[in-house]
Design a protein around this motif. Sequence first.
Motif, PDB file in Angstrom:
ATOM      1  N   HIS A 202       2.034   0.599   9.034  1.00 17.97           N
ATOM      2  CA  HIS A 202       2.703  -0.683   9.264  1.00 17.97           C
ATOM      3  C   HIS A 202       1.698  -1.728   9.741  1.00 17.97           C
ATOM      4  O   HIS A 202       1.704  -2.882   9.281  1.00 17.97           O
ATOM      5  CB  HIS A 202       3.813  -0.506  10.300  1.00 17.97           C
ATOM      6  CG  HIS A 202       4.685  -1.712  10.471  1.00 17.97           C
ATOM      7  ND1 HIS A 202       5.329  -2.330   9.417  1.00 17.97           N
ATOM      8  CD2 HIS A 202       5.011  -2.430  11.585  1.00 17.97           C
ATOM      9  CE1 HIS A 202       6.013  -3.369   9.875  1.00 17.97           C
ATOM     10  NE2 HIS A 202       5.824  -3.455  11.177  1.00 17.97           N
ATOM     11  N   PHE A 203       0.806  -1.333  10.640  1.00 18.89           N
ATOM     12  CA  PHE A 203      -0.224  -2.248  11.165  1.00 18.89           C
ATOM     13  C   PHE A 203      -1.154  -2.716  10.048  1.00 18.89           C
ATOM     14  O   PHE A 203      -1.449  -3.906   9.918  1.00 18.89           O
ATOM     15  CB  PHE A 203      -1.015  -1.527  12.261  1.00 18.89           C
ATOM     16  CG  PHE A 203      -2.234  -2.279  12.722  1.00 18.89           C
ATOM     17  CD1 PHE A 203      -2.131  -3.421  13.499  1.00 18.89           C
ATOM     18  CD2 PHE A 203      -3.515  -1.839  12.367  1.00 18.89           C
ATOM     19  CE1 PHE A 203      -3.263  -4.112  13.926  1.00 18.89           C
ATOM     20  CE2 PHE A 203      -4.645  -2.517  12.785  1.00 18.89           C
ATOM     21  CZ  PHE A 203      -4.516  -3.659  13.564  1.00 18.89           C
ATOM     22  N   GLU A 204      -1.615  -1.771   9.214  1.00 16.61           N
ATOM     23  CA  GLU A 204      -2.532  -2.121   8.131  1.00 16.61           C
ATOM     24  C   GLU A 204      -1.858  -3.042   7.115  1.00 16.61           C
ATOM     25  O   GLU A 204      -2.500  -3.935   6.551  1.00 16.61           O
ATOM     26  CB  GLU A 204      -3.044  -0.853   7.453  1.00 16.61           C
ATOM     27  CG  GLU A 204      -3.990  -0.041   8.340  1.00 16.61           C
ATOM     28  CD  GLU A 204      -4.379   1.291   7.721  1.00 16.61           C
ATOM     29  OE1 GLU A 204      -3.803   1.641   6.663  1.00 16.61           O
ATOM     30  OE2 GLU A 204      -5.244   1.985   8.294  1.00 16.61           O
ATOM     31  N   ALA A 205      -0.563  -2.844   6.882  1.00 18.48           N
ATOM     32  CA  ALA A 205       0.167  -3.716   5.954  1.00 18.48           C
ATOM     33  C   ALA A 205       0.253  -5.140   6.494  1.00 18.48           C
ATOM     34  O   ALA A 205       0.133  -6.115   5.738  1.00 18.48           O
ATOM     35  CB  ALA A 205       1.574  -3.157   5.708  1.00 18.48           C
ATOM     36  N   GLN A 206       0.461  -5.276   7.804  1.00 18.29           N
ATOM     37  CA  GLN A 206       0.513  -6.604   8.410  1.00 18.29           C
ATOM     38  C   GLN A 206      -0.840  -7.301   8.310  1.00 18.29           C
ATOM     39  O   GLN A 206      -0.915  -8.500   8.011  1.00 18.29           O
ATOM     40  CB  GLN A 206       0.955  -6.502   9.863  1.00 18.29           C
ATOM     41  CG  GLN A 206       2.412  -6.123  10.046  1.00 18.29           C
ATOM     42  CD  GLN A 206       2.806  -6.052  11.508  1.00 18.29           C
ATOM     43  OE1 GLN A 206       1.963  -5.856  12.388  1.00 18.29           O
ATOM     44  NE2 GLN A 206       4.097  -6.200  11.771  1.00 18.29           N
ATOM     45  N   ILE A 207      -1.930  -6.561   8.561  1.00 20.10           N
ATOM     46  CA  ILE A 207      -3.269  -7.138   8.459  1.00 20.10           C
ATOM     47  C   ILE A 207      -3.552  -7.570   7.026  1.00 20.10           C
ATOM     48  O   ILE A 207      -4.086  -8.660   6.777  1.00 20.10           O
ATOM     49  CB  ILE A 207      -4.332  -6.127   8.930  1.00 20.10           C
ATOM     50  CG1 ILE A 207      -4.151  -5.814  10.426  1.00 20.10           C
ATOM     51  CG2 ILE A 207      -5.730  -6.677   8.668  1.00 20.10           C
ATOM     52  CD1 ILE A 207      -4.285  -7.006  11.329  1.00 20.10           C
ATOM     53  N   ALA A 208      -3.188  -6.725   6.056  1.00 19.15           N
ATOM     54  CA  ALA A 208      -3.417  -7.051   4.649  1.00 19.15           C
ATOM     55  C   ALA A 208      -2.628  -8.296   4.250  1.00 19.15           C
ATOM     56  O   ALA A 208      -3.123  -9.150   3.508  1.00 19.15           O
ATOM     57  CB  ALA A 208      -3.026  -5.867   3.767  1.00 19.15           C
ATOM     58  N   GLY A 209      -1.402  -8.410   4.769  1.00 17.17           N
ATOM     59  CA  GLY A 209      -0.589  -9.593   4.468  1.00 17.17           C
ATOM     60  C   GLY A 209      -1.210 -10.862   5.007  1.00 17.17           C
ATOM     61  O   GLY A 209      -1.219 -11.900   4.340  1.00 17.17           O
TER      62      GLY A 209
END
Length: 219
Positions: A202-209
């Motif tokens: 979830h954290f990595e998805a937020q950073i990628a976004g």
Amino acid sequence: MSRKPWDLAFTAAPVEVAALRRVMRLHLGIWGLHHVIDGAQLCVSELASNVITHVGRGTPATLAVSINGTHLRIEVHDPDTRALPTLIDANSDAEAGRGMAIVDAVADRWGVQLYPDRKVTWCELRTGLTSPSGHLEGPGVLRAEALLSLYGAVVWPPRSDLSRMTSARTEAAVVAAITDFLHWLRVHGCDADEVLDRAQTHFEAQIAGAEDQSRQAVR
């Protein structure tokens, strides 16, 4: 993040206004201030258009952008110290002055500074930064800081001001909080490793976004 002041000379003309808007979007995207781009572009348009209308096309001017405290500061410099911006009543039928009415509605504050050789029309917009070089006060960051205060952590300062002792103390509080959550998960029969994996994803998805938004802003 380093958010250094920058300025750009331009000639008062409609085609230049569109260019200034693009440059503003580019820089604010790099600065991570995506949520203030629309307001900043609108203010730049009105301040530059004000020079075109009231000082004259072809006038040499300068756009200067900086961070003042936790506000985004936008300045437009021009050489005419007599043609001062005016703010009209929103109910007035007059055309002149509507640009500053828009700036007044969008910005937190604005004003005019006079110098012997020029005037500076400026406005400032709230950014949500915790410090000029710090992070944004997003909901997740605020919740984390509220939780860490229960563990005796120091509110996380900008990296440039972070001493080794303060860093170690804050990181220890983060480890303690995560450890307590792992104990809570174990007591309630949950798979702690699975939850950690989901949190990381979830954290990595937020950073990628966030990075995608920044790339789109640069385009």
